[in-house]
Write a protein that holds these residues in place. Structure first.
Motif, PDB file in Angstrom:
ATOM      1  N   ILE A  63       0.837  -1.200   0.000  1.00 21.64           N
ATOM      2  CA  ILE A  63       0.000   0.000   0.000  1.00 21.64           C
ATOM      3  C   ILE A  63       0.873   1.251   0.000  1.00 21.64           C
ATOM      4  N   GLY A  64       1.922   1.257   0.808  1.00 19.75           N
ATOM      5  CA  GLY A  64       2.819   2.414   0.835  1.00 19.75           C
ATOM      6  C   GLY A  64       3.454   2.664  -0.516  1.00 19.75           C
ATOM      7  N   THR A  65       3.915   1.605  -1.163  1.00 16.96           N
ATOM      8  CA  THR A  65       4.520   1.747  -2.491  1.00 16.96           C
ATOM      9  C   THR A  65       3.473   2.211  -3.490  1.00 16.96           C
ATOM     10  N   THR A  66       2.267   1.659  -3.401  1.00 19.61           N
ATOM     11  CA  THR A  66       1.187   2.062  -4.307  1.00 19.61           C
ATOM     12  C   THR A  66       0.867   3.538  -4.141  1.00 19.61           C
ATOM     13  N   ILE A  67       0.786   4.003  -2.912  1.00 19.01           N
ATOM     14  CA  ILE A  67       0.514   5.425  -2.661  1.00 19.01           C
ATOM     15  C   ILE A  67       1.626   6.281  -3.271  1.00 19.01           C
ATOM     16  N   ASP A  68       2.865   5.864  -3.088  1.00 17.91           N
ATOM     17  CA  ASP A  68       3.998   6.602  -3.644  1.00 17.91           C
ATOM     18  C   ASP A  68       3.907   6.668  -5.169  1.00 17.91           C
ATOM     19  N   TRP A  69       3.686   5.533  -5.803  1.00 21.70           N
ATOM     20  CA  TRP A  69       3.601   5.488  -7.265  1.00 21.70           C
ATOM     21  C   TRP A  69       2.443   6.326  -7.783  1.00 21.70           C
ATOM     22  N   VAL A  70       1.282   6.191  -7.148  1.00 22.60           N
ATOM     23  CA  VAL A  70       0.100   6.932  -7.605  1.00 22.60           C
ATOM     24  C   VAL A  70       0.311   8.433  -7.380  1.00 22.60           C
ATOM     25  N   GLY A  71       0.896   8.807  -6.253  1.00 18.63           N
ATOM     26  CA  GLY A  71       1.172  10.221  -6.001  1.00 18.63           C
ATOM     27  C   GLY A  71       2.072  10.824  -7.063  1.00 18.63           C
ATOM     28  N   LYS A  72       3.139  10.111  -7.395  1.00 14.11           N
ATOM     29  CA  LYS A  72       4.053  10.595  -8.443  1.00 14.11           C
ATOM     30  C   LYS A  72       3.338  10.685  -9.786  1.00 14.11           C
ATOM     31  N   LEU A  73       2.503   9.692 -10.072  1.00 14.47           N
ATOM     32  CA  LEU A  73       1.760   9.692 -11.331  1.00 14.47           C
ATOM     33  C   LEU A  73       0.800  10.873 -11.405  1.00 14.47           C
ATOM     34  N   VAL A  74       0.050  11.103 -10.345  1.00 20.02           N
ATOM     35  CA  VAL A  74      -0.907  12.208 -10.322  1.00 20.02           C
ATOM     36  C   VAL A  74      -0.194  13.533 -10.574  1.00 20.02           C
TER      37      VAL A  74
END
Length: 176
Positions: A95-106
């Motif tokens: 979940i932490g990695t997913t949040i990081d990836w999605v944040g960077k993508l956004v």
């Protein structure tokens, strides 16, 4: 003022510190609170300046699923196999990695589309996109390879939403 070095004087202190690190290096105050002790006491036991009492050891077991045999001897696994924590730590990392990836993508998509992220809305936007991704992924969300495979889908979705908002008059969603 520099903090004390993170070096334990005892093997038990090293193992106690390893637990907090494995849990994502939680803030000492928060971690100590869950154990029912002060941050100062936690610091002392992690450094090996003092030893935890039985109530603290029991809290490590009940709060975090720590295997007390491992804690005492260093043998076996850090977390009990039947502990909910043993299951949630990898999930928390995912979940932490997913949040990081999605944040960077956004932020990348907003920047590419020359749309300003509304002040104070970044966390809400990223959170909403993480939820969308997780809902779309279903049970496969626990595998980071599956999450990575869905990022292009999410990118196209965000771009389409920004374009649609820009095309609608009065939405306030326009290029920065």
């Amino acid at each position: 003022m520099a903090g004390r070095p993170e070096v334990a004087k005892t093997e038990l202190g090293e193992r106690l510190r390893a637990i907090r690190k494995t849990m994502g290096d939680l803030d000492r105050e928060e971690f100590a609170s869950r154990l029912g002790i002060s941050a100062q006491v936690l610091g002392k036991i992690e450094r090996g300046d003092s030893e935890p009492d039985l109530a603290v050891l029991a809290a490590y077991r009940s709060e975090f699923g720590v295997d007390l045999n491992w804690l005492a001897t260093g043998e076996g696994e850090m977390f009990s196999a039947n502990s909910p924590t043993a299951i949630t730590i990898p999930a928390a990392r995912t979940i932490g990695t997913t949040i990081d990836w999605v944040g960077k993508l956004v932020f990348q998509v907003y920047r590419d589309e020359k749309v300003a992220v509304p002040q104070g809305a970044a966390i809400g936007i990223v959170s909403a996109k993480v939820v969308e991704l997780m809902q779309h992924a279903g049970p496969s969300v626990v595998d980071l390879n599956n999450v990575a495979a869905l990022l292009p889908w999410l990118e196209m979705k965000i771009r389409a939403e920004l374009k649609e908002a820009a095309d609608q008059p009065g939405t306030g969603k326009h290029s920065a």
